[in-house]
Structure formats: C-alpha cells, structure tokens
Scaffold this motif. Structure first.
Motif, short mmCIF file in Angstrom:
data_model
loop_
_atom_site.label_atom_id
_atom_site.label_comp_id
_atom_site.label_asym_id
_atom_site.label_seq_id
_atom_site.Cartn_x
_atom_site.Cartn_y
_atom_site.Cartn_z
N SER A 294 38.04 39.66 36.72
CA SER A 294 38.80 39.55 37.95
C SER A 294 40.27 39.88 37.71
O SER A 294 40.90 40.62 38.47
N ARG B 212 42.34 43.09 39.19
CA ARG B 212 43.57 42.89 39.96
C ARG B 212 44.70 43.73 39.38
O ARG B 212 45.51 44.31 40.12
N HIS C 203 46.43 46.54 41.67
CA HIS C 203 47.86 46.37 41.89
C HIS C 203 48.62 47.61 41.40
O HIS C 203 49.52 48.12 42.08
N PHE D 147 41.86 43.86 48.37
CA PHE D 147 41.73 42.86 47.32
C PHE D 147 40.52 41.96 47.56
O PHE D 147 39.89 41.49 46.60
N HIS E 194 37.37 41.53 44.99
CA HIS E 194 36.81 40.26 44.54
C HIS E 194 35.30 40.23 44.73
O HIS E 194 34.56 39.79 43.84
N SER F 270 48.44 39.87 36.82
CA SER F 270 48.41 38.68 37.67
C SER F 270 48.54 37.42 36.82
O SER F 270 49.47 36.64 37.00
#
Length: 309
Positions: free
Chosen positions: A126, A130, A134, A172, A176, A255
């Motif tokens: 995850s 991300r 991003h 996003f 997920h 993140s």
C-alpha cells in the motif's frame, strides 16, 4: 476472513474521524502531535502566543481548509464511494483467476505468522503504491492540475490532508481497492480464509507505530526531523514540509516510508535544503482561494490543455 474482505467501511459523519483511529484527525493523534509541537517550540524558545495562534488558525488557507473539509466529505459520500471498487470484489477476482490455473496450496503456516505476513504485505505494498501514484500526480501534466489543489496552500494545517480534489480521491481509493484486494486474494489462495490484521485503534499496526502520532505535524510549520539516518527509512514531518516547498516539489513523495524515495532517487533530506521553506505554488496560488475554485480550476486547466492538443 470478514476483516480481510472488509473494504469500504460505512462513511462516517465529518467529525466522527475524531473518534476513528483510521483517520488522521483521530483525537489521540492530534493530541500527540500537539504535545510534540509544544515541546519543540518551547525548546526553541518560541512560545505559541495568542496572536501567533490566531494568525495561523484564522489565516485564509486555514479557513478554506476547514470549509473544504466539509464539502469534500459530502462529495466523497455522494459521488466517490459509490464508484469505487470494493476490496472484496478485487479479492474474489484474484482468487478466481489463480484458481483457474493452479490448485490452492493452503500452506501450513502458523496462524500468527500468516497474520503478521498479511499485515506487513498490506502495509508495504500500500505504501509503495501510494508513492508511485503520488509521484505520477506530480509528473503527469494531466494529473498535476488536480494535485495542485493540495499544493496551493501557503499555510500548512492538519486539515490540509483533506484538501484533495475529488478526482484524486477517486484515484487513491481505486488504488487502495486494487492493492488491498490483490494482496487479500493472494493470501486467501495461499492460506485459505485464516486472515486477520494486527491493528491498533482499528488501523494497521505498522501505520500506527511508524506514522500516526507525528502525521499531523507534516502539514504544519513545526519542523520535526528524525535525523539523517532514520530519514532514509521513515518520512519525517520535516521531509514532507520540504515536499510542499515550491522549490522541491519533485522530491519526497513517500507516505510513511522514505525508503521508496531513497531507492528511486527522489529523496531530499532537510540538510539538503536552503533557507526558510517557501510553501505553495507561487502567483498561481491566488486562483485557489475558494471552494469553488479548488473544484473547478483543475477542470479549466484540463479544458485549456485539450484545446491546445
């Protein structure tokens, strides 16, 4: 099994996040960040006077973030949640796909080992996904107009984490669903339905342990560095503040783990910056001074780009 396939929890009311450990504004995370901020300011001899607090919390950006927080919650509830794939659906597709070619091995691992491996795999994949999404939001000329909504702020407050354009929220959320569903489907194929997560306050153990208690300082003006060695592994508030500096927008996309920035060449440590931070996006930031502008300016930018194409 039930928790493993649980994907989209019931949408809470806006400020229910204060009592939800999976939300950034969970009261304990806010309290921990406030305590750390106070200690750092006192250590620096910078007492948080009433005038300074008013200037910070009543700034135009702070008020806009508070209003947009409510509007964005409504948009997510009405528009985004119904469009998003569920983790359960993705997990089932993955299991069926694997079962079409292979017999489930049902590996005889100890239950605790399975839970630990599942928790760690979800956290790592995850966080890695991300990072790449991003980074793509910054590098793609078609996605940057939407992510610019978040970077337009010149005053960073904890509610800025919710200043996200609905299209970015949708991307996003889909990320997920695909990642969590894929990991869940693979683990059920390998081990059967003996899945669970190690959690604290309902959140992934690793996220809480490594991220949650200082996360709200990332969108603040309180500079907290973890030190040169640890900041190659974990993203500190100071590193994310660098990411909001208009001079260094192409760095520090991580993140929770700075490891990805280090591995893929986008890491910038606090020692590698000069002068006071310059938050925002410059003169263009004035275009993002209302809720309507935050929602519509990216669409206008895309429309102009399409005309040029």
């Amino acid at each position: 099994m039930e928790r493993a396939l649980n994907t989209m929890p019931a949408m809470p009311m806006p400020f229910d996040g204060l009592f939800n450990g999976t939300e950034r504004i969970f009261w304990l995370y806010l309290l921990a960040s406030a305590a750390i901020a106070l200690v750092l300011m006192l250590a620096a001899g910078s007492w948080p006077t009433r005038a300074r607090l008013r200037a910070y919390w009543l700034s135009p950006d702070s008020r806009l973030d508070a209003l947009y927080f409510l509007v964005a919650w409504g948009l997510r509830t009405a528009l985004i949640v119904p469009l998003v794939l569920s983790v359960q659906s993705v997990a089932i597709w993955v299991m069926h796909g694997l079962n079409a070619f292979y017999d489930p091995p049902f590996l005889a691992w100890r239950y605790r080992s399975i839970v630990l491996a599942y928790t760690l795999a979800l956290f790592l994949l995850s966080d890695l996904s991300r990072y790449w999404l991003h980074r793509l939001m910054h590098r793609s000329r078609w996605l940057w107009p939407f992510h610019r909504v978040h970077h337009a702020a010149e005053v960073l407050t904890p509610l800025l984490v919710y200043r996200i354009h609905p299209l970015e929220s949708l991307l996003f959320a889909l990320r997920h669903a695909v990642v969590a569903g894929g990991v869940t489907g693979v683990f059920i194929f390998l081990f059967g339905a003996r899945l669970d997560l190690y959690t604290i306050f309902g959140e992934n153990l690793f996220i809480v342990a490594l991220f949650a208690f200082t996360a709200n300082l990332r969108h603040s003006h309180v500079r907290l560095s973890y030190g040169r060695w640890l900041e190659h592994i974990l993203v500190s508030p100071a590193q994310h503040q660098i990411h909001h500096d208009r001079r260094y927008l192409q760095s520090n996309f991580g993140s929770c783990l700075a490891l990805w920035d280090w591995m893929f060449g986008t890491l910038r440590l606090p020692a590698q910056t000069q002068g006071a931070p310059d938050f925002g996006i410059g003169p263009r930031g004035v275009r993002y001074s209302s809720v309507a502008a935050l929602l519509m300016e990216p669409l206008r930018d895309i429309k102009q780009m399409l005309r040029r194409v």
